[in-house]
Design an enzyme around this catalytic site. Structure first.
Site, PDB file in Angstrom:
ATOM      1  N   GLU A 305      -6.730   4.182   6.933  1.00 11.71           N
ATOM      2  CA  GLU A 305      -5.493   3.893   7.071  1.00 11.71           C
ATOM      3  C   GLU A 305      -4.994   3.618   5.015  1.00 11.71           C
ATOM      4  O   GLU A 305      -4.063   3.696   4.440  1.00 11.71           O
ATOM      5  CB  GLU A 305      -4.939   2.603   7.949  1.00 11.71           C
ATOM      6  N   ASP A 309      -2.761   5.237   2.260  1.00  8.77           N
ATOM      7  CA  ASP A 309      -1.336   4.151   1.491  1.00  8.77           C
ATOM      8  C   ASP A 309      -2.047   4.245   0.211  1.00  8.77           C
ATOM      9  O   ASP A 309      -1.145   4.886  -0.907  1.00  8.77           O
ATOM     10  CB  ASP A 309      -1.831   3.174   2.150  1.00  8.77           C
ATOM     11  N   SER A 517       2.400   5.933   9.241  1.00  5.44           N
ATOM     12  CA  SER A 517       2.057   5.300   8.097  1.00  5.44           C
ATOM     13  C   SER A 517       1.649   5.861   6.860  1.00  5.44           C
ATOM     14  O   SER A 517       0.947   5.416   5.969  1.00  5.44           O
ATOM     15  CB  SER A 517       0.407   4.718   8.667  1.00  5.44           C
ATOM     16  N   GLY A 578      24.383  12.547  10.421  1.00  6.78           N
ATOM     17  CA  GLY A 578      24.500  11.525  10.121  1.00  6.78           C
ATOM     18  C   GLY A 578      23.241  10.872  10.816  1.00  6.78           C
ATOM     19  O   GLY A 578      22.662  10.811  10.661  1.00  6.78           O
TER      20      GLY A 578
END
Ligand SMILES: *[C@@H]1O[C@H](CO)[C@@H](O)[C@H](O)[C@H]1NC(C)=O
Ligand SMILES: *[C@@H]1O[C@H](CO)[C@@H](O)[C@H](O)[C@H]1NC(C)=O
Ligand SMILES: *[C@@H]1O[C@H](CO)[C@@H](O)[C@H](O)[C@H]1NC(C)=O
Ligand SMILES: *[C@@H]1O[C@H](CO)[C@@H](O)[C@H](O)[C@H]1NC(C)=O
Ligand SMILES: *[C@@H]1O[C@H](CO)[C@@H](O)[C@H](O)[C@H]1NC(C)=O
Ligand SMILES: *[C@@H]1O[C@H](CO)[C@@H](O)[C@H](O)[C@H]1NC(C)=O
Length: 613
Positions: A305, A309, A517, A578
């Site tokens: 993770e 990131d 993530s 939309g």
């Protein structure tokens, strides 16, 4: 941050001078123990807790009003982001609230010198043994353990004297079992299709100058070049790197391994090589800054993770400075009742830290963690949402992953309130009305909602969309929402981004990683570049996005109109033209966002120069 002498003096005067106000205790907070948690034993009486008392904020409504006005391009206060001191003035509790709480603490033997405060004094922090906290809150604490091995010392119900009910907003740790979990890792670890670095060349993109999306994008391996081409940042040269910062969160012992970042940059962004040493990892409450992984961590996939990131953020937004907040707490469970667990609430710990930072804060903060909203008591949720509003008021775009289907998964969607009723399970804090929630897509031309177990359409059941639309259709603040966290009034995600099979490096090899993530740092990196251009053009940064987004900013997003997501044993929510709760308003188009914000390309044949309108 510590108390000023002034408040200590005030507290002491009123404590010693006036008669104690007494009233009988009444339950102030109560919340069912979430599914998957069970009580072990009474908490050891001498176990030390870091108790946080949230005082009712003086004028949160005023702060919220300013937030919405300053985030609305049609308002004359637009872009007027507040300083830390401005914010503290709004949220500082009243003298009455502060005095009443101090008297109560003093009466229970808690001395003024043992108290610590946030800068606005809206939180009091005290270290106390469990026995003292039980006396203060007329309750009993137990050690709880979750199915996935987390522990917490908590109580489902707590009380304070009746006359304090209006002055105390929440006290933690009590009934909140919230412990943010990473949104992407688990299933990815099971893929076991990890590649050796030698294979990387196969996935390297063709030279960017001639590249189209069709040439550089493939769902099997979504590369940095694909993301930068698809969303239009690849030919932008940042201009404000020294005046603009992007930030991200690590929780749960997640790490950012610089040698992996280096491999990533070497392979996918060679001109940025060296940036692996430039980002700051800030340890909060013992948060790890480890650069090597032991056997347990490798087995657990620690760092997948964190690496996803930081690599995605740097890859897109370099040379914008990156700051990483690594917050401790929530260690793995050691099944030994005498070895007590860390009782800290990592999320509040992080908020307290970041809100105490001087201006300017990072212009974008990316968070790929969240938890089942059912684990979050309302009093706590309100206080967290209000803290997030403070970040927005100070000009930060706060982005949260909308969550993967782990908590809205098939067979899991029942309430924990004793009724066991069917429900969709929303995720917290992505359900907060003061942040921007990021969902996930995959495929190209067109992008569609990410499917099945990567579903991102976790949302609150019943009427959420209508409430949301009317909420944002009105300019300014509606009383309905002022200061309240209303889980029936918030649909999410707000926007989306690619989220499947990102190519990142972990433990020295190339891996495909998926989830919201992945989309959250990708979108955060793009918005950081938007801020870069806005700063260069002398314009205010984006700040809290939603009022702009729902008021017309959505036109700069690629609408996702086909496909649907799955989850909670349903066929899922279709993407439509939309807004829809599968993908929000869609995925960001960098150049369109800049155009809408009045920053235009000067020459028709490139991005070399910019209009500073
Ligand atoms: C995508 O990549 C995979 C794996 O390299 C390859 O087999 C496939 O043909 C590619 N698809 C397209 C449309 O290029
Ligand atoms: C995503 O990657 C996995 C593992 O490499 C692969 O099996 C899967 O087919 C990919 N998904 C798509 C839609 O290409
Ligand atoms: C591995 O590192 C983690 C985090 O520092 C630590 O909690 C754990 O005890 C270590 N495990 C081993 C087997 O050394
Ligand atoms: C991590 O890398 C080491 C060294 O290349 C290797 O021996 C080990 O198997 C890898 N572990 C995992 C879980 O990938
Ligand atoms: C809730 O209801 C579902 C479906 O009937 C059932 O499978 C589950 O065991 C129930 N859970 C509890 C805690 O009663
Ligand atoms: C999601 O995963 C579960 C178990 O891994 C599987 O049974 C289910 O079919 C998946 N859902 C979809 C829509 O593919």
């Amino acid at each position: 941050m510590l108390v000023s002498a002034l408040l200590l003096a005030l507290g002491a005067t009123s404590v010693l001078g006036g008669p104690f106000i007494r009233s009988t205790y009444a339950v102030k907070g109560s919340h069912p123990v979430p599914k998957g948690w069970r009580a072990l034993d009474r908490a050891p009486q001498d176990h030390k807790m870091e108790l946080r008392i949230g005082l009712t904020q003086g004028d949160f409504k005023g702060l919220e009003k300013h937030l919405f006005e300053a985030s609305n391009p049609k308002h004359n206060k637009y872009g007027n982001h507040l300083t830390a001191d401005d914010v503290y003035k709004f949220i500082k509790p009243s003298h009455e609230a502060s005095n009443a709480v101090h008297e109560w603490l003093y009466e229970h033997g808690v001395l003024p010198e043992d108290l610590e405060y946030t800068p606005a004094k809206d939180w009091i922090k005290i270290n106390l043994p469990v026995s003292a906290v039980e006396d203060l809150l007329d309750t009993q604490y137990h050690t709880y353990v979750s199915e996935d091995g987390r522990t917490a010392v908590r109580t489902p119900q707590w009380s304070v004297p009746r006359h304090l009910h209006e002055h105390v907003s929440t006290i933690q740790p009590t009934s909140s079992f919230f412990g943010p979990r990473a949104q992407a890792r688990m299933e990815e670890r099971k893929l076991e299709v990890f590649m050796d670095t030698e294979d990387v060349a196969e996935y390297l993109p063709p030279p960017p100058d001639a590249a189209t999306v069709a040439e550089v994008c493939n769902t099997t391996w979504v590369t940095l070049t694909c993301l930068r081409t698809l969303y239009g940042t690849i030919d932008y040269t940042p201009q404000s790197a020294d005046k603009n910062t992007v930030a991200m969160n690590d929780f749960l012992g997640e790490v950012n391994i610089r040698s992996d970042t280096k491999l990533y940059l070497q392979n996918f962004r060679p001109e940025a090589l060296g940036a692996e040493n430039d980002y700051q990892i800030i340890s909060i409450d013992g948060g790890t800054t480890d650069q090597t992984l032991n056997e347990t961590q490798l087995e657990d996939g620690t760092g997948i993770e964190g690496n996803l990131d930081d690599q995605t953020l740097i890859g897109i937004s370099w040379p914008t400075a990156l700051e990483i907040y690594s917050t401790g707490g929530s260690p793995p469970f050691i099944p030994d009742i005498t070895t007590t667990s860390n009782t800290n609430e990592p999320y509040l710990t992080w908020l307290e830290y970041v809100l105490s930072l001087p201006d300017p804060l990072p212009s974008v903060i990316s968070t790929s963690y969240g938890d089942d909203e059912q684990t979050v008591p309302k009093d706590y949720a309100v206080q967290v949402c209000n803290a997030l509003a403070q970040l927005g008021a100070r000009g930060v775009s706060v982005l949260f992953a909308s969550g993967d289907s782990g908590v809205g998964g098939s067979g899991e969607c029942y309430t924990n309130d004793g009724r066991n009723a069917s429900t969709f399970l929303p995720n917290f804090p992505t359900s907060s009305p003061y942040i921007t929630s990021v969902g996930g897509t995959y495929k190209f031309n067109p992008e569609v909602p990410v499917f099945c177990n990567r579903s991102t359409g976790l949302y609150t059941a019943g009427g959420g969309v209508d409430a949301l639309k009317s909420y944002f259709a009105a300019t300014g603040v509606t009383d309905e929402f002022a200061g309240l966290f209303n889980p029936n009034g918030r649909a999410y995600p707000d926007i989306s981004g690619q989220s499947l099979n990102f190519t990142i490096f972990w433990n020295g090899t190339l891996r495909p990683v998926s989830g919201t993530s992945a989309s959250t740092p990708a979108v955060s990196g793009i918005l950081a570049l938007v801020n870069d251009a806005l700063v260069a053009a002398g314009k205010p940064t984006l700040g809290f996005l939603n009022p702009w987004l729902y008021g017309g900013g959505y036109k700069a997003f690629n609408d996702v109109t086909t496909g649907s997501n799955f989850g909670c044993d349903t066929e899922g929510i279709p993407a439509v033209e939309g807004y829809d709760i599968a993908t929000g308003w869609g995925t960001p188009n960098f150049k369109e966002i800049l155009a809408l914000r009045g920053v235009h390309v000067a020459s028709p044949d490139g991005w070399g120069s910019w209009n500073r309108s």
